[in-house]
Design a protein around this motif. Sequence first.
Motif, short mmCIF file in Angstrom:
data_model
loop_
_atom_site.label_atom_id
_atom_site.label_comp_id
_atom_site.label_asym_id
_atom_site.label_seq_id
_atom_site.Cartn_x
_atom_site.Cartn_y
_atom_site.Cartn_z
N PRO A 1 -56.44 32.08 33.01
CA PRO A 1 -56.41 31.76 31.60
C PRO A 1 -56.76 30.29 31.36
N VAL A 2 -57.46 30.03 30.26
CA VAL A 2 -57.80 28.67 29.85
C VAL A 2 -57.38 28.49 28.39
N MET A 3 -57.05 27.24 28.04
CA MET A 3 -56.61 26.96 26.68
C MET A 3 -56.94 25.51 26.34
N ASP A 4 -57.41 25.31 25.12
CA ASP A 4 -57.67 23.97 24.60
C ASP A 4 -57.08 23.91 23.20
N CYS A 5 -56.19 22.96 22.97
CA CYS A 5 -55.50 22.85 21.69
C CYS A 5 -55.91 21.58 20.97
N GLN B 1 -53.99 38.09 22.38
CA GLN B 1 -53.07 37.61 23.41
C GLN B 1 -52.04 36.65 22.79
N GLU B 2 -50.83 36.67 23.31
CA GLU B 2 -49.75 35.83 22.81
C GLU B 2 -49.82 34.41 23.38
N VAL B 3 -49.57 33.45 22.51
CA VAL B 3 -49.46 32.04 22.89
C VAL B 3 -48.11 31.58 22.36
N VAL B 4 -47.36 30.83 23.17
CA VAL B 4 -45.99 30.47 22.81
C VAL B 4 -45.78 28.97 22.92
N ILE B 5 -45.03 28.42 21.96
CA ILE B 5 -44.61 27.02 22.02
C ILE B 5 -43.15 27.01 22.49
N TYR B 6 -42.88 26.16 23.50
CA TYR B 6 -41.53 26.02 24.05
C TYR B 6 -41.08 24.57 23.93
N SER B 7 -39.78 24.39 23.75
CA SER B 7 -39.19 23.06 23.85
C SER B 7 -39.11 22.70 25.33
N PHE C 1 -50.07 29.69 27.43
CA PHE C 1 -50.82 30.94 27.35
C PHE C 1 -50.68 31.61 28.71
N ASP C 2 -49.83 32.63 28.77
CA ASP C 2 -49.54 33.33 30.02
C ASP C 2 -50.19 34.71 29.95
N ALA C 3 -51.28 34.86 30.67
CA ALA C 3 -52.02 36.12 30.67
C ALA C 3 -51.59 37.04 31.81
N ASP D 1 -50.53 31.42 37.43
CA ASP D 1 -50.53 30.11 36.78
C ASP D 1 -50.96 30.22 35.32
N PRO D 2 -50.00 30.17 34.39
CA PRO D 2 -50.39 30.20 32.98
C PRO D 2 -51.05 28.88 32.57
N ALA D 3 -51.83 28.92 31.51
CA ALA D 3 -52.42 27.71 30.96
C ALA D 3 -51.37 27.03 30.10
N GLU D 4 -51.22 25.71 30.24
CA GLU D 4 -50.24 24.96 29.46
C GLU D 4 -50.88 23.73 28.85
#
Length: 102
Positions: free
Chosen positions: A25-29, A51-57, A87-89, A93-96
């Motif tokens: 997985p790849v992600m650019d914010c 696909q689900e993308v999640v924000i965590y503290s 982004f955990d597909a 290794d998820p993208a963070e």
Amino acid sequence: MTKQLIRAGLALLAMASFSAWAHYPVMDCSREGEKIACQVGFSDGTLAQGQEVVIYSYDDEELARSAADGSSVARFNWPKGEFYIQFDAGHEDPAEFDYVEF
């Protein structure tokens, strides 16, 4: 005849192993005012629509969750405090993306 069957079997095995290679997985914010837009996809160039993308503290508390739209973009409101986006597909290794990267 047996050698031909073995060669054909090896060729099929080789083709199957190429198609089984995992694409990570790849992600650019980016920040858009008080919003966040994250483009998600896979290393082979395919999109990750739905696909689900999640924000965590930093305490690993879920702050927000969004599904990627038809353009493979997940959008969020800017949360309070320190956070990271994941982004955990389903791969190892998820993208963070960490908020300090904005």
